[in-house]
Design an enzyme around this catalytic site. Structure first.
Site, mmCIF file in Angstrom:
data_model
loop_
_atom_site.group_PDB
_atom_site.id
_atom_site.type_symbol
_atom_site.label_atom_id
_atom_site.label_comp_id
_atom_site.label_asym_id
_atom_site.label_seq_id
_atom_site.Cartn_x
_atom_site.Cartn_y
_atom_site.Cartn_z
ATOM 1 N N CYS A 27 37.361 40.709 42.497
ATOM 2 C CA CYS A 27 38.415 40.075 43.304
ATOM 3 C C CYS A 27 38.209 40.377 44.790
ATOM 4 O O CYS A 27 37.281 39.835 45.393
ATOM 5 C CB CYS A 27 39.791 40.505 42.783
ATOM 6 S SG CYS A 27 41.031 39.252 43.162
ATOM 7 N N HIS A 40 39.480 39.212 37.001
ATOM 8 C CA HIS A 40 39.587 40.634 36.620
ATOM 9 C C HIS A 40 39.112 40.836 35.178
ATOM 10 O O HIS A 40 39.942 40.838 34.253
ATOM 11 C CB HIS A 40 41.034 41.105 36.751
ATOM 12 C CG HIS A 40 41.503 41.195 38.167
ATOM 13 N ND1 HIS A 40 41.380 42.331 38.920
ATOM 14 C CD2 HIS A 40 42.058 40.264 38.980
ATOM 15 C CE1 HIS A 40 41.853 42.115 40.142
ATOM 16 N NE2 HIS A 40 42.268 40.867 40.198
ATOM 17 N N GLU A 93 38.340 43.465 33.772
ATOM 18 C CA GLU A 93 38.830 44.735 33.212
ATOM 19 C C GLU A 93 40.077 44.556 32.345
ATOM 20 O O GLU A 93 40.327 45.345 31.437
ATOM 21 C CB GLU A 93 39.092 45.763 34.329
ATOM 22 C CG GLU A 93 40.293 45.503 35.247
ATOM 23 C CD GLU A 93 39.983 44.597 36.440
ATOM 24 O OE1 GLU A 93 39.033 43.789 36.337
ATOM 25 O OE2 GLU A 93 40.715 44.673 37.445
HETATM 26 N N1 GLN Z 1 43.856 40.449 48.529
HETATM 27 C C1 GLN Z 1 42.998 39.482 47.940
HETATM 28 C C2 GLN Z 1 43.716 38.182 47.651
HETATM 29 O O1 GLN Z 1 44.926 38.145 47.588
HETATM 30 C C3 GLN Z 1 42.375 40.020 46.667
HETATM 31 C C4 GLN Z 1 43.382 40.310 45.595
HETATM 32 C C5 GLN Z 1 42.842 41.227 44.518
HETATM 33 O O2 GLN Z 1 41.826 41.879 44.709
HETATM 34 N N2 GLN Z 1 43.501 41.296 43.387
HETATM 35 O O3 GLN Z 1 43.089 37.179 47.502
#
Ligand code: GLN
Length: 547
Positions: free
Chosen positions: A386, A514, A516
């Site tokens: 992410c 994600h 995970e």
């Molecule tokens: N802050 C980034 C976004 O909102 C990544 C979010 C995250 O890593 N879950 O796109």
């Protein structure tokens, strides 16, 4: 008639109530019962989305795109279930729904009160989760004695008369001195007293402690708290949480619960169930994780929420699952990305692989970017998740494509090269709760890429939690620099990057989703299996070159 196991906590928080509840579920599932499990959280937030990981640990995202309590992650890892937003019942949801009903006129003429209106609503949420399963486990968040959990405790107390119930209370039994081995039972006595004041008599007391508690202590707790001696269960600290179902079986928890719920002749209710838990898959993974001769790989998580052990819980577990699949141990170290900005990134040479996890806010981002550059240049396996993937793109843009001051607009609104940007659908959103790109999305994978080799399919579903996207406007220039965009999802007609990789690198992969959240000890996520394998290969190469 529905059957419920209610799990409450006493003395203090962070005793691992979630893992206790999940382990009870795992044993029952192994015995052939169908189980669902819910977390009741007494806070007023509608969901955990706007909560700080420092206070509350990780925010876990369900398939249906709800930001929930991290205990749901334990439930999914321990049980054969896929949780939904409905598995997390917050006081916020309950009150919201009661107030909406009041506005509709459903309580016409009545004074709307905690008892019975709020408690009835709690009971109907709990009942709805029990539909279609043999047993519902309901874990009550917080600690007995908190003002805000009272309506929840009152609701579960009332359910005793209406259903089959079993009450499990998790407490702390401190070991006063290691040398004398003296355990103290007073905190447990007091917390059970509090519970009984509310009208709940526990059937089982699970004693969290450093070591197994001896028989005389069990006897004392049994006497003072009015539970059977065999219902005082010891849950000592363990090397791996996956040992707990095995310990519970040894302690005989399942027998007490089955007897409490279904009486002495449960076969009358469930003629076809196997009554002894085999737990063979649990034995297998625990033996791999505890194998003394197993080699290990050292993994650094470069993040910013490092002072809270639980901020990266699903990530840490998924790394361990990758280890299980490769029959390797994993030593995980959390590294403060802000510190890397001051002290340099050379510390990373002590590791076999690096993970840059998800995150929000600018603090520590330059440290993460430096870490990415170091791994890229030194051919060290690196997984970006992410925000981690977004910063991989920033680093590549700045240092390879010479896009000076390239950044995500989350951190620099006036960057000349907004390689990570808000799409039209996210502009003008003024509410922060529940408005990110959340939950499961369909993703198309390009063939002949590293990620295709990992998944061995062109279509996957993975969970998301982010607001900013890799800007489609920069794909061409980044590709010309040598970055491969290997997977995409669609928002309307727009193709949005879901993963990036470097062909020339040992293992440089970033994913917008994600992975995970979907890894289980018995079904390790393929990304982590591949990542850990490559870390191990790197470790061996390093060792050979030293010899
Ligand atoms: N802050 C980034 C976004 O909102 C990544 C979010 C995250 O890593 N879950 O796109």
């Amino acid at each position: 008639m529905e059957s419920f196991i209610f799990v409450t906590g006493g003395v203090m928080s962070s005793l691992g109530k979630g893992i206790v509840s999940a382990s009870l579920g795992a044993i029952l599932e192994d015995m052939g019962f169908s189980v669902n499990i819910v977390k009741l959280d007494p806070y007023i937030n509608l969901d955990a989305g706007t909560m700080n990981p420092y206070q509350h640990g990780e925010v876990y995202v369900t398939e249906d795109g709800v930001e929930t309590d991290m205990d749901l992650g334990h439930y999914e890892r321990f049980l054969n279930i896929t949780t939904k937003g409905a598995n997390n019942i917050t006081a916020g949801k309950i009150y919201y729904s009661v107030i909406m009903k009041e506005r509709k006129g459903e309580f016409l003429g009545q004074t709307v009160q905690v008892i019975p209106h709020v408690t009835d609503e709690i009971k109907s949420y709990i009942r709805a989760s029990a539909k279609g399963v043999d047993v519902l486990i309901a874990e009550i968040g917080g600690t007995v004695g908190d003002i805000e959990s009272l309506p929840f405790l009152e609701a579960i107390r009332q359910m005793k008369k209406e259903s089959r119930t079993s009450y499990v209370h998790v407490t702390f039994v401190p070991l006063l001195s290691k040398t004398s081995g003296e355990f103290k039972t007073k905190p447990t006595q007091h917390s059970v007293m509090k519970l009984r004041e509310i009208g709940i008599q526990p059937d089982i007391i699970v004693c969290r402690s450093e070591k197994f508690i001896p028989q005389d202590i069990r006897k004392k707790i049994s006497l003072f708290c009015d539970v059977d001696e065999e219902a005082v269960i010891s849950a000592p600290d363990v090397d791996t949480v996956y040992e707990l179902p095995l310990i519970f079986r040894k302690e005989g928890v399942h027998k007490i619960i089955v007897k409490k719920l279904f009486g002495t002749e449960p076969v009358k209710i469930f003629p076809l169930k196997p009554w002894e838990p085999k737990l063979s898959k649990w034995e297998k993974i625990v033996s791999i994780m505890k194998k003394s001769e197993a080699e290990s790989v050292r993994i650094a998580i470069v993040g910013k929420y490092i002072s809270q052990e639980d901020s990266y819980i699903s990530l840490k577990e998924a790394i361990k699952h990758g280890g299980i699949a490769n029959e390797l141990k994993t030593e995980i170290t959390l590294i403060d990305s802000e510190k890397l900005e001051e002290d340099g990134v050379e510390i990373l040479s002590n590791f076999d692989g690096v993970v840059i996890p998800g995150g929000f806010g600018s603090r520590g981002t330059e440290g993460k970017i430096n870490a990415i550059k170091y791994c890229r240049e030194n051919n060290i396996s690196i997984l970006g998740i992410c925000l981690g993937m977004q910063l991989m793109v920033v680093e590549f843009g700045r240092n390879i494509c010479k896009l000076e001051r390239a950044h995500s607009v989350e951190f620099d609104t006036s960057t000349p090269y907004p390689v990570v940007d808000l799409l039209e659908n996210q502009r003008g959103i003024d509410k922060l709760g529940g408005t990110m790109r959340l939950g499961s999305w369909k993703i198309k994978i390009k063939e002949k890429t590293k990620i295709y080799e990992i998944y061995k399919t062109t279509q996957i579903y993975e969970r998301h939690r982010h607001r900013y996207e890799i800007s489609p406007n920069f794909i061409d220039i980044l590709e010309r620099g040598g970055l491969t965009f290997s997977a995409f999802s669609y928002i309307g007609d727009l193709m949005i990057p879901e993963s990036i990789e470097l062909q020339s690198h040992r293992w440089f992969i970033g994913v917008q989703f994600h992975p995970e959240f979907k890894s289980k000890p018995f079904a390790p996520h393929p990304i982590f299996v591949s990542f850990i394998k490559s870390c191990y290969e790197y470790k061996n190469e390093k060792e050979k070159s030293i010899c």
